[in-house]
Design an enzyme around this catalytic site. Structure first.
Site, PDB file in Angstrom:
ATOM      1  N   HIS A 122     -30.792 -21.154  12.308  1.00  0.00           N
ATOM      2  CA  HIS A 122     -29.485 -20.754  11.478  1.00  0.00           C
ATOM      3  C   HIS A 122     -29.537 -18.862  11.553  1.00  0.00           C
ATOM      4  O   HIS A 122     -30.562 -18.447  11.945  1.00  0.00           O
ATOM      5  CB  HIS A 122     -29.587 -21.084  10.037  1.00  0.00           C
ATOM      6  CG  HIS A 122     -30.904 -20.581   9.368  1.00  0.00           C
ATOM      7  ND1 HIS A 122     -32.150 -21.297   9.197  1.00  0.00           N
ATOM      8  CD2 HIS A 122     -30.868 -19.543   8.601  1.00  0.00           C
ATOM      9  CE1 HIS A 122     -32.787 -20.489   8.338  1.00  0.00           C
ATOM     10  NE2 HIS A 122     -32.275 -19.575   8.300  1.00  0.00           N
ATOM     11  N   HIS A 210     -30.056 -12.675  12.805  1.00  0.00           N
ATOM     12  CA  HIS A 210     -30.869 -13.136  13.792  1.00  0.00           C
ATOM     13  C   HIS A 210     -30.849 -14.854  13.782  1.00  0.00           C
ATOM     14  O   HIS A 210     -30.736 -15.379  12.786  1.00  0.00           O
ATOM     15  CB  HIS A 210     -32.071 -12.550  13.605  1.00  0.00           C
ATOM     16  CG  HIS A 210     -33.041 -12.621  12.705  1.00  0.00           C
ATOM     17  ND1 HIS A 210     -32.651 -12.031  11.639  1.00  0.00           N
ATOM     18  CD2 HIS A 210     -33.921 -13.515  12.358  1.00  0.00           C
ATOM     19  CE1 HIS A 210     -33.416 -12.308  10.557  1.00  0.00           C
ATOM     20  NE2 HIS A 210     -34.190 -13.502  10.957  1.00  0.00           N
TER      21      HIS A 210
END
Length: 267
Positions: A122, A210
């Site tokens: 995620h 990220h």
């Protein structure tokens, strides 16, 4: 170059912390027999397993035993009725992405053998915060209202970067977003407004969006920075069709509160 700070991770697993009490002690005189008969302390009969299984989480919450979740240390103490809550954009890993990870992780483990692959992927839009049980649905509804007008967008995450959490108790190997950063900032601005409504901590001033690929306990930044980081980036750059593979759509925002998940599709 030092590892980038990261705090958007809860350090423990799922929390299932209902506020319901298992039972209450009777007040003075309660449960006594009519006059002339002895008043014995009432005994609570054991609840059958078949009944208990109907109400998961209604008894005591999870123990603070780090050995049960890979040695991770909680960023905040467990308390009945407190639900660890996190808002993020999910990343559905394709087979090719897992093939890339199969190349990256063994190489990184030659430098830090204790690295472990992430179970799910995620991109965080919030820090991990604590919600009381009765605030979960109003919080999620406020998020849905904020996300209702937001559109899907394409982003690229192809720069290998090393992160540590604020307490330096965990280290992550991640793929940083190199295009689509502005759209993620727009999502964060909406999430932050909801956080402010509920008097919760907002996201970082200059976030590095990220996808975390692997993690380990402790600060492994010194071992992973420099030569290892350059070699990992070379693996990504040389991977077949990596440019297309790491260019994906953000299609929904998700909120995880305890063991409950709430999805908010983008337009």
């Amino acid at each position: 170059m030092s590892a980038a700070p990261l705090v958007g991770y809860s350090s423990s697993g799922s929390e299932d912390e209902d506020e319901a009490e298992a039972g209450a002690q009777a007040g003075p005189g309660a449960g006594c027999r009519p006059r002339g008969q002895s008043c014995l302390p009432s005994q609570r009969l054991p609840v059958p397993d078949s009944v208990l299984s109907m109400f998961p989480g209604a008894e005591e919450g999870p123990e603070d035993d780090s050995a049960k979740h890979g040695g991770r240390v909680r960023t905040f103490p467990h308390e009945r009725g407190n639900w660890a809550t996190h808002v993020y954009v999910p990343y559905e890993a394709r087979e090719e992405f897992l093939d890339l990870l199969d190349d990256l992780l063994p190489h990184a483990q030659t430098y830090v053998p204790r690295l472990v692959r992430m179970e799910a992927f995620h991109l965080s839009l919030s820090q991990s915060v604590v919600l009381r049980h009765h605030w979960i649905l109003p919080f999620v509804q406020a998020l849905k209202d904020r996300m209702a007008s937001r559109h899907r967008f394409c982003f690229t995450a192809d720069r290998v970067k090393i992160y540590t959490n604020q307490e330096k108790t965990r280290t992550f190997v991640g793929l940083e977003v190199t295009s689509g950063h502005a759209q993620f900032l727009d999502l964060v601005s909406e999430v932050d407004r909801v956080m402010e409504e509920f008097d919760l901590t907002t996201f970082y001033q200059d976030p590095s969006f990220h996808i975390s690929l692997a993690w380990c306990v402790g600060d492994a930044g010194p071992q992973l920075e420099g030569r290892c980081l350059r070699e990992l980036q070379d693996i990504v750059d040389q991977f077949e069709d990596s440019e297309m593979l790491l260019r994906v759509y953000a299609e929904q925002v998700r909120c995880k509160s305890g063991n409950k998940f709430f999805s908010m599709p983008l337009k």
